[in-house]
Write a protein that holds these residues in place. Sequence first.
Motif, PDB file in Angstrom:
ATOM      1  N   MET A 203       0.830  -1.208   0.000  1.00 33.13           N
ATOM      2  CA  MET A 203       0.000   0.000   0.000  1.00 33.13           C
ATOM      3  C   MET A 203       0.860   1.252   0.000  1.00 33.13           C
ATOM      4  O   MET A 203       0.625   2.195  -0.766  1.00 33.13           O
ATOM      5  CB  MET A 203      -0.932   0.013   1.220  1.00 33.13           C
ATOM      6  CG  MET A 203      -2.173  -0.813   1.075  1.00 33.13           C
ATOM      7  SD  MET A 203      -3.286  -0.657   2.499  1.00 33.13           S
ATOM      8  CE  MET A 203      -2.509  -1.766   3.681  1.00 33.13           C
ATOM      9  N   ALA A 204       1.856   1.278   0.878  1.00 35.80           N
ATOM     10  CA  ALA A 204       2.721   2.454   0.969  1.00 35.80           C
ATOM     11  C   ALA A 204       3.487   2.683  -0.329  1.00 35.80           C
ATOM     12  O   ALA A 204       3.707   3.833  -0.741  1.00 35.80           O
ATOM     13  CB  ALA A 204       3.686   2.298   2.142  1.00 35.80           C
ATOM     14  N   TYR A 205       3.895   1.584  -0.985  1.00 34.69           N
ATOM     15  CA  TYR A 205       4.579   1.727  -2.275  1.00 34.69           C
ATOM     16  C   TYR A 205       3.631   2.334  -3.311  1.00 34.69           C
ATOM     17  O   TYR A 205       4.012   3.241  -4.064  1.00 34.69           O
ATOM     18  CB  TYR A 205       5.103   0.374  -2.761  1.00 34.69           C
ATOM     19  CG  TYR A 205       5.847   0.488  -4.069  1.00 34.69           C
ATOM     20  CD1 TYR A 205       7.193   0.830  -4.086  1.00 34.69           C
ATOM     21  CD2 TYR A 205       5.201   0.272  -5.281  1.00 34.69           C
ATOM     22  CE1 TYR A 205       7.885   0.959  -5.293  1.00 34.69           C
ATOM     23  CE2 TYR A 205       5.879   0.408  -6.491  1.00 34.69           C
ATOM     24  CZ  TYR A 205       7.223   0.750  -6.481  1.00 34.69           C
ATOM     25  OH  TYR A 205       7.891   0.892  -7.674  1.00 34.69           O
ATOM     26  N   ALA A 206       2.401   1.837  -3.365  1.00 32.05           N
ATOM     27  CA  ALA A 206       1.437   2.341  -4.344  1.00 32.05           C
ATOM     28  C   ALA A 206       1.032   3.779  -4.050  1.00 32.05           C
ATOM     29  O   ALA A 206       0.636   4.515  -4.967  1.00 32.05           O
ATOM     30  CB  ALA A 206       0.208   1.441  -4.371  1.00 32.05           C
ATOM     31  N   ILE A 207       1.117   4.185  -2.795  1.00 31.16           N
ATOM     32  CA  ILE A 207       0.871   5.584  -2.419  1.00 31.16           C
ATOM     33  C   ILE A 207       2.040   6.463  -2.854  1.00 31.16           C
ATOM     34  O   ILE A 207       1.856   7.559  -3.400  1.00 31.16           O
ATOM     35  CB  ILE A 207       0.647   5.691  -0.896  1.00 31.16           C
ATOM     36  CG1 ILE A 207      -0.695   5.075  -0.510  1.00 31.16           C
ATOM     37  CG2 ILE A 207       0.723   7.143  -0.430  1.00 31.16           C
ATOM     38  CD1 ILE A 207      -0.851   4.838   0.985  1.00 31.16           C
ATOM     39  N   THR A 208       3.259   5.995  -2.628  1.00 27.42           N
ATOM     40  CA  THR A 208       4.464   6.760  -2.917  1.00 27.42           C
ATOM     41  C   THR A 208       4.790   6.782  -4.401  1.00 27.42           C
ATOM     42  O   THR A 208       5.272   7.790  -4.935  1.00 27.42           O
ATOM     43  CB  THR A 208       5.661   6.163  -2.143  1.00 27.42           C
ATOM     44  OG1 THR A 208       5.324   6.072  -0.761  1.00 27.42           O
ATOM     45  CG2 THR A 208       6.903   7.031  -2.303  1.00 27.42           C
ATOM     46  N   HIS A 209       4.536   5.662  -5.088  1.00 21.61           N
ATOM     47  CA  HIS A 209       4.854   5.523  -6.516  1.00 21.61           C
ATOM     48  C   HIS A 209       3.608   5.077  -7.286  1.00 21.61           C
ATOM     49  O   HIS A 209       3.591   3.979  -7.871  1.00 21.61           O
ATOM     50  CB  HIS A 209       5.973   4.501  -6.705  1.00 21.61           C
ATOM     51  CG  HIS A 209       7.239   4.808  -5.974  1.00 21.61           C
ATOM     52  ND1 HIS A 209       8.138   5.762  -6.402  1.00 21.61           N
ATOM     53  CD2 HIS A 209       7.756   4.287  -4.826  1.00 21.61           C
ATOM     54  CE1 HIS A 209       9.166   5.811  -5.564  1.00 21.61           C
ATOM     55  NE2 HIS A 209       8.953   4.935  -4.602  1.00 21.61           N
ATOM     56  N   PRO A 210       2.568   5.901  -7.307  1.00 20.73           N
ATOM     57  CA  PRO A 210       1.310   5.445  -7.920  1.00 20.73           C
ATOM     58  C   PRO A 210       1.432   5.107  -9.403  1.00 20.73           C
ATOM     59  O   PRO A 210       0.696   4.253  -9.907  1.00 20.73           O
ATOM     60  CB  PRO A 210       0.363   6.639  -7.700  1.00 20.73           C
ATOM     61  CG  PRO A 210       1.267   7.804  -7.472  1.00 20.73           C
ATOM     62  CD  PRO A 210       2.469   7.265  -6.781  1.00 20.73           C
ATOM     63  N   ASP A 211       2.370   5.725 -10.095  1.00 22.70           N
ATOM     64  CA  ASP A 211       2.523   5.478 -11.524  1.00 22.70           C
ATOM     65  C   ASP A 211       3.321   4.222 -11.829  1.00 22.70           C
ATOM     66  O   ASP A 211       3.470   3.843 -12.995  1.00 22.70           O
ATOM     67  CB  ASP A 211       3.194   6.671 -12.197  1.00 22.70           C
ATOM     68  CG  ASP A 211       4.566   6.983 -11.612  1.00 22.70           C
ATOM     69  OD1 ASP A 211       4.776   6.714 -10.413  1.00 22.70           O
ATOM     70  OD2 ASP A 211       5.435   7.499 -12.351  1.00 22.70           O
ATOM     71  N   ARG A 212       3.827   3.549 -10.803  1.00 25.19           N
ATOM     72  CA  ARG A 212       4.660   2.357 -11.006  1.00 25.19           C
ATOM     73  C   ARG A 212       3.897   1.050 -10.785  1.00 25.19           C
ATOM     74  O   ARG A 212       4.465  -0.027 -10.970  1.00 25.19           O
ATOM     75  CB  ARG A 212       5.873   2.397 -10.065  1.00 25.19           C
ATOM     76  CG  ARG A 212       6.826   3.558 -10.296  1.00 25.19           C
ATOM     77  CD  ARG A 212       7.387   3.532 -11.702  1.00 25.19           C
ATOM     78  NE  ARG A 212       8.445   4.524 -11.889  1.00 25.19           N
ATOM     79  CZ  ARG A 212       9.042   4.777 -13.048  1.00 25.19           C
ATOM     80  NH1 ARG A 212       8.662   4.100 -14.134  1.00 25.19           N
ATOM     81  NH2 ARG A 212       9.991   5.680 -13.144  1.00 25.19           N
ATOM     82  N   VAL A 213       2.642   1.116 -10.380  1.00 27.70           N
ATOM     83  CA  VAL A 213       1.866  -0.094 -10.062  1.00 27.70           C
ATOM     84  C   VAL A 213       0.742  -0.244 -11.078  1.00 27.70           C
ATOM     85  O   VAL A 213      -0.077   0.659 -11.244  1.00 27.70           O
ATOM     86  CB  VAL A 213       1.296  -0.041  -8.633  1.00 27.70           C
ATOM     87  CG1 VAL A 213       0.540  -1.329  -8.311  1.00 27.70           C
ATOM     88  CG2 VAL A 213       2.410   0.187  -7.615  1.00 27.70           C
ATOM     89  N   THR A 214       0.699  -1.382 -11.745  1.00 25.51           N
ATOM     90  CA  THR A 214      -0.384  -1.642 -12.688  1.00 25.51           C
ATOM     91  C   THR A 214      -1.584  -2.264 -11.987  1.00 25.51           C
ATOM     92  O   THR A 214      -2.723  -1.840 -12.190  1.00 25.51           O
ATOM     93  CB  THR A 214       0.082  -2.576 -13.823  1.00 25.51           C
ATOM     94  OG1 THR A 214       0.799  -3.677 -13.261  1.00 25.51           O
ATOM     95  CG2 THR A 214       0.975  -1.837 -14.791  1.00 25.51           C
ATOM     96  N   ARG A 215      -1.327  -3.291 -11.153  1.00 25.89           N
ATOM     97  CA  ARG A 215      -2.390  -3.922 -10.366  1.00 25.89           C
ATOM     98  C   ARG A 215      -1.840  -4.257  -8.995  1.00 25.89           C
ATOM     99  O   ARG A 215      -0.674  -4.650  -8.859  1.00 25.89           O
ATOM    100  CB  ARG A 215      -2.956  -5.174 -11.046  1.00 25.89           C
ATOM    101  CG  ARG A 215      -3.841  -4.838 -12.233  1.00 25.89           C
ATOM    102  CD  ARG A 215      -4.614  -6.018 -12.795  1.00 25.89           C
ATOM    103  NE  ARG A 215      -5.543  -5.539 -13.792  1.00 25.89           N
ATOM    104  CZ  ARG A 215      -6.821  -5.207 -13.555  1.00 25.89           C
ATOM    105  NH1 ARG A 215      -7.317  -5.355 -12.343  1.00 25.89           N
ATOM    106  NH2 ARG A 215      -7.599  -4.759 -14.517  1.00 25.89           N
ATOM    107  N   LEU A 216      -2.694  -4.125  -7.984  1.00 24.64           N
ATOM    108  CA  LEU A 216      -2.281  -4.269  -6.589  1.00 24.64           C
ATOM    109  C   LEU A 216      -3.146  -5.319  -5.909  1.00 24.64           C
ATOM    110  O   LEU A 216      -4.379  -5.257  -5.970  1.00 24.64           O
ATOM    111  CB  LEU A 216      -2.441  -2.916  -5.885  1.00 24.64           C
ATOM    112  CG  LEU A 216      -2.032  -2.815  -4.414  1.00 24.64           C
ATOM    113  CD1 LEU A 216      -0.528  -3.030  -4.255  1.00 24.64           C
ATOM    114  CD2 LEU A 216      -2.419  -1.430  -3.868  1.00 24.64           C
ATOM    115  N   VAL A 217      -2.499  -6.296  -5.264  1.00 19.99           N
ATOM    116  CA  VAL A 217      -3.207  -7.328  -4.502  1.00 19.99           C
ATOM    117  C   VAL A 217      -2.799  -7.197  -3.042  1.00 19.99           C
ATOM    118  O   VAL A 217      -1.614  -7.324  -2.704  1.00 19.99           O
ATOM    119  CB  VAL A 217      -2.872  -8.749  -5.017  1.00 19.99           C
ATOM    120  CG1 VAL A 217      -3.615  -9.792  -4.183  1.00 19.99           C
ATOM    121  CG2 VAL A 217      -3.236  -8.879  -6.492  1.00 19.99           C
TER     122      VAL A 217
END
Length: 284
Positions: free
Chosen positions: A103-117
């Motif tokens: 979650m913290a990664y997707a918050i910090t680098h939102p443009d780097r995550v295609t799909r999150l589980v």
Amino acid sequence: MGSFATADGRKLAYRRVGQGPVLVCHPGGPGFSSRYFGELAWLGTGRTLVLLDPRGTAGSERPEDPRAYSIADYVADVEALRQHLGLEQIDLLGHSHGGVVAMAYAITHPDRVTRLVLASTLARFAEPQADAMDALMVAKAGEPWYADARSALEAEQAGRFRDDEELVELVVRELPFYFASYGEAERSWVERLREERPNGDALRLFNDEIFTTFDLRGQLMRIVAPTLVVAGELDLITGPVCAREIAAGIQGARLVLLPEVGHFVFVEAPERFTGEVLAFLDQG
């Protein structure tokens, strides 16, 4: 096994399992390696799993600073792994504490995550989560292992272990709480954890300073990747209360609660877990 050097010169290790598009997977603890994932149910039938050993576990070197285990530190390691893999974007799965990192990664680098589980994880631990945990513990009071498991859990959370070897013994004793039903298959899986050498520094810092103070709720709206939130309905520590809170904070998130399943969803419900995750990832 693969490995690479971080910008500050530490070695991080990872395993590759399966075939197909890459899915980066971060285990929990904190302080445990990806070994407890095994092959992560049957996700390798549709994905190449890159199973990261977090800093200070298995083949990944410990930082010199025994306090260098903040959520931001783990996020930096995921970003270093992405760069090492040469991928502009990644599908990312995190379990338990690994879900906090994801979650913290997707918050910090939102443009780097295609799909999150996000599997069996939480955005905070406060009174509602504590009440749900207490209720599930009390429901196990009739089990023959209850008193010993509760004693071990309290000792682990209070940091009453002298070294990493003593920590793993406490964890093995407390883990019956983390399953909906503690049968032979679950016992066999737990016994294999004795081969692990956990990182007591990481867990001690988390329990003492992070566990009851971190709160990602106010930042969840920054996650723009399609997100799957999956949890067991009988998960001791990251159950429906936690899962619903996360799903409510991420726009469009899909919530899946698995009945009669505890914390280790990929152990207790491998077919359902694999099916839900691969179907979600295959949506393109």
